[in-house]
Design an enzyme around this catalytic site. Sequence first.
Site, mmCIF file in Angstrom:
data_model
loop_
_atom_site.group_PDB
_atom_site.id
_atom_site.type_symbol
_atom_site.label_atom_id
_atom_site.label_comp_id
_atom_site.label_asym_id
_atom_site.label_seq_id
_atom_site.Cartn_x
_atom_site.Cartn_y
_atom_site.Cartn_z
ATOM 1 C CB THR A 32 -6.610 0.049 -7.349
ATOM 2 O OG1 THR A 32 -6.115 -1.191 -6.823
ATOM 3 C CG2 THR A 32 -5.476 0.766 -8.076
ATOM 4 C CB SER A 34 -7.209 9.299 -6.221
ATOM 5 O OG SER A 34 -8.460 9.403 -6.864
ATOM 6 C CB ALA A 87 -16.903 3.272 -9.030
ATOM 7 N N GLY A 100 -10.398 2.320 -14.488
ATOM 8 C CA GLY A 100 -9.653 3.496 -14.960
ATOM 9 C C GLY A 100 -8.183 3.415 -14.580
ATOM 10 C CD GLU A 107 -10.061 -1.958 -9.241
ATOM 11 O OE1 GLU A 107 -9.456 -0.978 -8.826
ATOM 12 O OE2 GLU A 107 -10.815 -1.909 -10.220
#
Length: 222
Positions: A32, A34, A87, A100, A107
């Site tokens: 997950t 960007s 990460a 974040g 995850e």
Amino acid sequence: MSQDQLKQAVAQAAVKEILPRLDKHAVIGVGTGSTANFFIDALAAYKDDFAGAVASSEATAERLKNHGIEVFDLNNVAGLEFYIDGADETNPHLELIKGGGAALTREKIVAAVAKTFICIADDSKKVDFLGNFPLPVEVIPMARSHVARQIVRLGGDPVYRTGVVTDNGNVILDIHNMQITDPRGLEEQLNAIVGVVCNGLFAARPADVLLLGTKDGVQRIV
Ligand code: 5RP
């Protein structure tokens, strides 16, 4: 190169790395954020070369489906060849801080199942010691204050991430001001607090491979 271009470069490198090991039955885990989104976009061109994916968040599931990539329930797959994810920080041992984007629990579950965990990140994420990035902890809502008090006893400053509810219906406490010298030990200590669902230290199960985006190209670190 911009940070987004570095993320795109590592996403493409990850696709290149996994393609030779994919077949029509292969299912991969997808993270997950960007960087993971760039990976999904790069992967879409090869969607007929593998069976599908397990997503680590609702957002990732939606993006995969929008590209026509089949999304499987983790309980319905025999195993995962790869887990590919970004990460927030990585140390030289490929121990990570993640979460974040508040997706840390799923995850960590998907990473635990995968044969190979490939972390993809731009070089701003590489540190000598974890802890500059506030460490996310997913907490059962009614235990929030209790967990926060226990985190203070461990030497951290917990901050409630207001307005965020995880895909599992829980809340996030971010631990500030903690230099993490023993990631594995702290991961265990945090997991032992009643009310903690999961914490964002990936030390017991670190990444196997780090594809790091730098201005001089993608470095492969194992
Ligand atoms: C989400 C995560 C992400 O991998 C992490 O926050 C990095 O995100 P980005 O790729 O957007 O920099 O752990 O829970």
